[in-house]
Design a protein around this motif. Structure first.
Motif, short mmCIF file in Angstrom:
data_model
loop_
_atom_site.label_atom_id
_atom_site.label_comp_id
_atom_site.label_asym_id
_atom_site.label_seq_id
_atom_site.Cartn_x
_atom_site.Cartn_y
_atom_site.Cartn_z
N THR A 7 -4.33 15.12 39.00
CA THR A 7 -3.00 15.54 39.39
C THR A 7 -3.09 16.64 40.43
O THR A 7 -4.17 17.10 40.78
N ARG A 173 -6.32 6.50 29.50
CA ARG A 173 -6.89 7.82 29.77
C ARG A 173 -7.99 8.18 28.77
O ARG A 173 -8.84 9.02 29.05
N GLU A 206 3.01 14.13 28.24
CA GLU A 206 2.33 14.90 29.29
C GLU A 206 2.45 16.40 29.03
O GLU A 206 3.04 17.15 29.82
N LEU A 238 -5.75 16.47 34.22
CA LEU A 238 -4.33 16.63 33.95
C LEU A 238 -3.87 18.08 34.00
O LEU A 238 -2.71 18.38 33.72
#
Length: 326
Positions: A7, A173, A206, A238
């Motif tokens: 990210t 993931r 998330e 992340l």
């Protein structure tokens, strides 16, 4: 590891802010037995900070207060456990939250910004329902949503296909897929797969902070490193902070950026994980390190034999003293 997409990196301003601040926290088990008040100080005057995008290890023997501490910081305590002093404050994207000063805000933030992987989480799955329902049942139970609601709604998913697609992203993931688990029950999966499912379920909203309570304690040695490496990959990909609870100093050393050592509800030592675990200063930390056996089987066997002889000698000496006293 599959599909761990990196990210946007944190800015300097975001990195400078702590994800969690605990100040003078005291949490006791309080019971009254026939008018006699009894306190167990599970968490006693603890202060610490957890930075964004770091793995923070909390280590100590069983009953040292590790699980009580993370239940307190997650706002997941129940009577007879109660907070008697101190503060717990999160710094989420939509503003700071005082866990016990603003309980309404914390309830709304939990499972959005904060996910909790419970100790023995492999046993949380319902054995008579297919594993895919874990991604709906969990959210419905813990978020006070209607039975049709799921954590996927945070992403706007409405149809079954959309929900399964989002679950599949979380599963990929952690090296799994919805196709692998969709029609299976928990007893049909390995311990490592079940632990990865627990992690994937925590990733659905998330979160910015994941609390993992001894996530490798229920799996064998061959699977521990794969799960520990998974947490490192999640942190890097992340930008998530992880509170890692363990009594295994080897994994704490390998995974943690910083670490605290707890004993009887108190932090006895804290700092950089390498410094604390390579050069412990507190007598308790030194004892914990010395209790870890070396990887060489012959050296480990020699240490165990020496400990056994010392224990037998101490027992014999203690028995002789008792006889002389009589």
């Amino acid at each position: 590891m599959q599909n761990l997409m990196r990210t946007q990196p944190l800015t300097l301003a975001e990195n400078a802010m702590d994800a969690l601040t605990i100040d003078g926290l005291k949490c006791y088990y309080v019971n009254d037995y026939f008018g006699v008040r009894r306190e167990i100080r599970a968490v006693d005057d603890i202060s610490l900070t957890i930075r964004k995008n770091e793995i923070y290890g909390i280590a100590g023997e069983s009953s040292s207060g590790k699980t009580s501490l993370i239940k307190t910081l997650a706002g997941a305590i129940r009577p007879p456990m109660r907070v008697v002093g101190g503060t717990v404050k999160f710094n989420f994207a939509d503003g700071p939250i005082d866990v016990y000063g603003e309980p309404g805000k914390m309830k709304a933030a939990r499972w959005r910004h904060l996910s909790y992987i419970m100790q023995g989480s492999m046993n949380v799955l319902n054995p008579v329902r297919r594993v895919k329902h874990a991604f709906t049942d969990f959210a419905s139970r813990h978020m006070n949503l209607d039975p049709a609601a799921t954590a996927h709604r945070f992403k706007g998913a409405k149809s079954r296909a959309e929900k399964e697609a989002l679950a599949d992203i979380a599963l990929q993931r952690v090296g799994l897929s919805m196709a692998e688990i969709k029609g299976r029950f928990s007893h049909e999966l390995s311990g490592g797969q079940l632990q990865r499912i627990a992690v994937a379920r925590a990733l659905i909203p998330e979160p910015k902070l994941i609390v993992a309570d001894e996530p490798v304690s229920m799996v064998d040695a061959s699977l521990r490193m794969s799960i520990v490496n998974l947490f490192r990959d999640l942190r890097d990909a992340l930008n998530v902070s992880i509170v890692y609870i363990t009594h295994d100093l080897a994994t704490a050393y390998y995974i943690s950026d910083r670490v605290v050592i707890m004993r009887k509800g108190v932090v006895v030592e804290s700092g950089d994980a390498r410094d604390v675990l390579e050069h412990p200063k507190h007598v308790y930390s030194i004892a914990l390190k010395n209790a870890v056996l070396p990887p060489n089987p012959r050296e480990a066997s020699a240490i165990l034999r020496l400990r056994q002889r010392n224990a037998e000698t101490n027992e014999a000496t203690s028995g002789s003293g008792d006889r002389l006293a009589r």
